[in-house]
Design a protein around this motif. Structure first.
Motif, short mmCIF file in Angstrom:
data_model
loop_
_atom_site.label_atom_id
_atom_site.label_comp_id
_atom_site.label_asym_id
_atom_site.label_seq_id
_atom_site.Cartn_x
_atom_site.Cartn_y
_atom_site.Cartn_z
N LEU A 32 -33.97 10.68 -14.93
CA LEU A 32 -33.95 11.76 -15.79
C LEU A 32 -34.33 13.20 -14.83
O LEU A 32 -35.56 13.03 -14.41
CB LEU A 32 -34.58 11.74 -17.27
CG LEU A 32 -34.35 13.12 -17.93
CD1 LEU A 32 -32.94 13.34 -18.49
CD2 LEU A 32 -35.36 12.90 -19.11
N TRP B 178 -40.25 14.89 -23.02
CA TRP B 178 -39.47 13.76 -23.24
C TRP B 178 -39.90 12.67 -22.17
O TRP B 178 -40.48 13.01 -21.16
CB TRP B 178 -37.99 14.11 -22.66
CG TRP B 178 -36.93 13.37 -23.14
CD1 TRP B 178 -36.39 12.31 -22.32
CD2 TRP B 178 -36.12 13.64 -24.49
NE1 TRP B 178 -35.31 11.94 -23.06
CE2 TRP B 178 -35.02 12.63 -24.03
CE3 TRP B 178 -35.76 14.56 -25.23
CZ2 TRP B 178 -34.03 12.47 -25.09
CZ3 TRP B 178 -35.03 14.12 -26.10
CH2 TRP B 178 -33.97 13.35 -26.04
N TRP C 280 -34.82 22.40 -21.95
CA TRP C 280 -35.68 21.67 -22.74
C TRP C 280 -36.99 21.18 -21.82
O TRP C 280 -36.75 20.46 -20.88
CB TRP C 280 -35.36 20.43 -23.55
CG TRP C 280 -36.21 19.71 -24.48
CD1 TRP C 280 -36.98 18.73 -24.19
CD2 TRP C 280 -36.22 20.02 -25.81
NE1 TRP C 280 -37.58 18.22 -25.41
CE2 TRP C 280 -37.38 19.11 -26.40
CE3 TRP C 280 -36.08 21.00 -26.70
CZ2 TRP C 280 -37.76 19.21 -27.80
CZ3 TRP C 280 -36.35 21.04 -28.10
CH2 TRP C 280 -37.49 20.20 -28.70
N ILE D 130 -26.87 17.42 -26.84
CA ILE D 130 -27.99 17.26 -25.72
C ILE D 130 -27.34 16.81 -24.55
O ILE D 130 -26.47 15.97 -24.34
CB ILE D 130 -28.75 15.97 -25.97
CG1 ILE D 130 -29.67 16.15 -27.18
CG2 ILE D 130 -30.12 15.53 -24.95
CD1 ILE D 130 -30.47 14.89 -28.20
N ILE E 222 -33.29 18.31 -18.75
CA ILE E 222 -32.79 18.34 -20.40
C ILE E 222 -32.24 19.63 -20.79
O ILE E 222 -32.98 20.75 -20.49
CB ILE E 222 -33.66 17.69 -21.40
CG1 ILE E 222 -34.45 16.41 -20.58
CG2 ILE E 222 -33.30 17.43 -22.77
CD1 ILE E 222 -35.63 15.99 -21.37
N THR F 194 -39.41 18.98 -19.73
CA THR F 194 -39.22 17.54 -19.39
C THR F 194 -40.43 16.88 -19.83
O THR F 194 -40.28 15.73 -20.19
CB THR F 194 -38.90 17.47 -18.17
OG1 THR F 194 -39.90 18.02 -17.23
CG2 THR F 194 -37.67 17.76 -17.70
N LEU G 48 -28.30 15.52 -20.50
CA LEU G 48 -29.34 15.09 -19.72
C LEU G 48 -28.72 14.83 -18.17
O LEU G 48 -27.43 14.56 -17.99
CB LEU G 48 -29.73 13.45 -19.98
CG LEU G 48 -30.06 13.19 -21.63
CD1 LEU G 48 -30.22 11.97 -21.89
CD2 LEU G 48 -31.12 14.09 -22.02
#
Length: 562
Positions: free
Chosen positions: A487, A502, A497, A470, A490, A499, A472
């Motif tokens: 953040l 998450w 990925w 992963i 990702i 967001t 970030l």
């Protein structure tokens, strides 16, 4: 000043020509361009003769000739510089011929076995009263000279990191490419490390402008064998080489992986074709290359110290760097200084100032690096507004252990969510082990019932934190002296990925008296905080950072790099 007769073996080749261009600037030298092609040697003499401070001549000579020693004796050189690579797999017939002819021998080798094994000729060289010096090149001559100077005053050296990355638009030597391809995908013997393969894996290294950040991958050089035993603490040594274009660099990574898996026997046989293919991309990239040496250790008070030196070459002048140490050794002879008899690698022979003095007229700068810290790079002007304790934490260098305490969330649901987010689920003592350098921070957090290791590196939108597969990316901002990390994106296994799948992660760091306080919150829209933790760590009372300048590594062509 004594007149010295210098023979450049392979003088009309790629590195041979660059060496000759350095040698002809020295007064009092009779430079002989020796090689197989009489036509190429004569043409080079005609081209460069008018610029020579001394004399310049050509000689047809084949290093594989059975009568090489006799030919050398007839030519009567005081010193022979061997530039005909690749040296990987070569024997010592040229050096032995020089010993028989009573001439000093210097080479530009960077092959590990060749350089480290040159000592087998030590007795013969001493008997003949000549010096046989191998590796008078970027590695190990220049790299070890800089490492020696950076290590001065340290009680123990933990780590030495060396890297070289040429510009894509600089010239390429076929022999160099063959040498690089020869260990692509092959296992490398690295002290204290297992599973290291040539060009397998990569890391990033930040260099001053105009070079910027480059990818580096493991390569085989003499430094890996010679440097660990040279310093107290037997440091871990890493060497990386890099290509400017990420496309070419990652292609080398794939080629290494194919050899490692046994699907390809090796790539060196394809060197001419691969060289032609790489030249299709010559219009891209730049003509700027760089080299760095970083030493991490502890002083006599056991305080961590990191010192970093960098060299930046512009205008395509990077390939001349491997010739500077040999030119410096010749300059010593021309100044009537003695080269001690015996055969040895080029370690401790020269200072970096002596080597870089041979770069006059080239667009090469070198010196102690004055690069911004990782978070300073990402925050620009906001960095100076942070609380001093926050800045001090991110300015720590080397390997450091900190202690503190963490408070975990209350409630079963929050504890379950915290477990899924890999943050503490219980309160208690906290231990943090840091390994900080200018372009990477590795954090290993040990908390009750858990351990979390991650690494942080620069990113165009802030900093990127990697936790296993992963990655970030956090955007950074300053709020009333606090560092706030939000953040931004990702990636999992390199794939983006969404967001919205998450929670929104927000980390905050605030300073105190000798203490860094932190807080991590996971939030959902319309709901608010669903999990989090907070705590603190005590900072060391004293830290050491790299000096702004170091007179030991200054030179006419060197300075402090910004």
């Amino acid at each position: 000043m004594k007149t010295i007769r210098v023979m450049a073996l392979g003088g009309h080749g790629f590195f041979g020509r660059l060496l000759v261009e350095r040698l002809i600037l020295q007064p009092g030298l009779e430079v002989v361009v020796a090689g197989r092609s009489a036509e190429r040697g004569t043409a080079l003499v005609a081209e460069l003769g008018a610029r020579a401070a001394g004399s310049l001549a050509a000689l047809t000579l084949d290093i594989d000739a059975p009568d090489l020693a006799c030919r050398l004796a007839d030519a009567r050189p005081d010193v022979v510089v061997h530039t005909v690579g690749p040296f990987q797999g070569q024997d010592y017939r040229v050096a032995q011929a020089c010993i028989a002819a009573g001439a000093h021998y210097i080479d530009l080798a960077d092959g590990r076995d060749f350089v480290t094994g040159i000592g087998v000729l030590d007795a013969a060289a001493r008997l003949a009263g000549v010096a046989v010096i191998s590796g008078a090149s970027s590695v190990p001559a220049l790299s070890s000279a800089v490492a020696d100077e950076l290590a001065q005053g340290l009680r123990e050296i933990d780590r030495i990191d060396v890297g070289i990355s040429p510009g894509n638009r600089t010239q390429r030597g076929l022999s160099t490419l063959r040498a690089v391809l020869g260990y692509c995908g092959r296992p490398l013997a690295v002290a204290g490390q297992a599973g290291v393969y040539g060009w397998c894996g990569h890391w990033r290294q930040a260099y001053p402008a105009p070079v910027g950040t480059r990818l580096l991958s493991p390569c085989d050089v003499p430094d890996l064998a010679l440097l660990p035993g040279r310093y107290p603490g037997r440091p871990q040594v890493r060497f990386g080489a890099g290509l400017e274009l990420p496309l070419l660099h990652r292609a080398m990574n794939v080629m290494g992986w194919l050899v490692r898996r046994g699907w390809v026997a090796g790539w060196d046989r394809y060197a001419p074709a691969l060289k032609r293919m790489s030249e299709w991309l010559l219009p891209w990239g730049s003509d700027a290359g760089a080299m760095h040496v970083r030493v991490e250790g502890h002083d006599h008070r056991q305080r961590p110290v990191v010192r970093e030196w960098m060299l930046v070459a512009r205008e395509g002048h990077g390939p001349s760097v491997p010739t500077l140490a040999a030119a410096a050794l010749v300059a010593r002879l021309a100044a009537a200084q003695v080269l001690a008899p015996g055969a040895r690698p080029c370690l401790g022979e020269l200072s970096s100032a002596e080597i870089l003095a041979q770069a006059r007229g080239l667009s090469i700068e070198a010196g102690v690096a004055a690069l911004p810290e990782l978070f300073e790079q990402a925050m620009a002007g906001g960095w100076r507004k942070l609380h001093p304790s926050v800045r001090a934490f991110h300015e720590l260098h080397g390997s450091i252990d900190l202690i503190g305490r963490v408070e975990a969330p209350s409630g079963l649901l929050r504890a379950l969510l915290a477990h899924g987010l890999r943050i503490p689920t219980r309160g208690g003592p906290l231990r943090v082990h840091l390994r900080h350098s200018r372009d990477e921070q590795v954090w290993t957090r040990q908390f009750p019932r858990g351990r979390l290791r991650s690494s942080l590196r620069p990113h165009a939108r802030g900093v990127a934190e990697t936790l296993g597969p992963i990655r970030l990316v956090f955007a950074l901002r300053e709020e009333l002296g606090d560092l706030v990390m939000v953040l931004d994106s990702i990636r999992v296994w390199g794939l983006p990925w969404p967001t919205w799948l998450w929670p929104r992660l927000v980390a905050r760091e605030r300073g105190g008296e000798g203490r860094l306080q932190f807080e991590l919150r996971a939030e959902l829209p319309l709901i608010g905080e669903i999990a989090g933790c907070r705590g603190w760590v005590d900072l060391p009372r004293q830290t050491i950072v790299a000096p702004a300048a170091d007179p030991r590594i200054s030179a006419p062509s060197a300075g402090v790099l910004q």
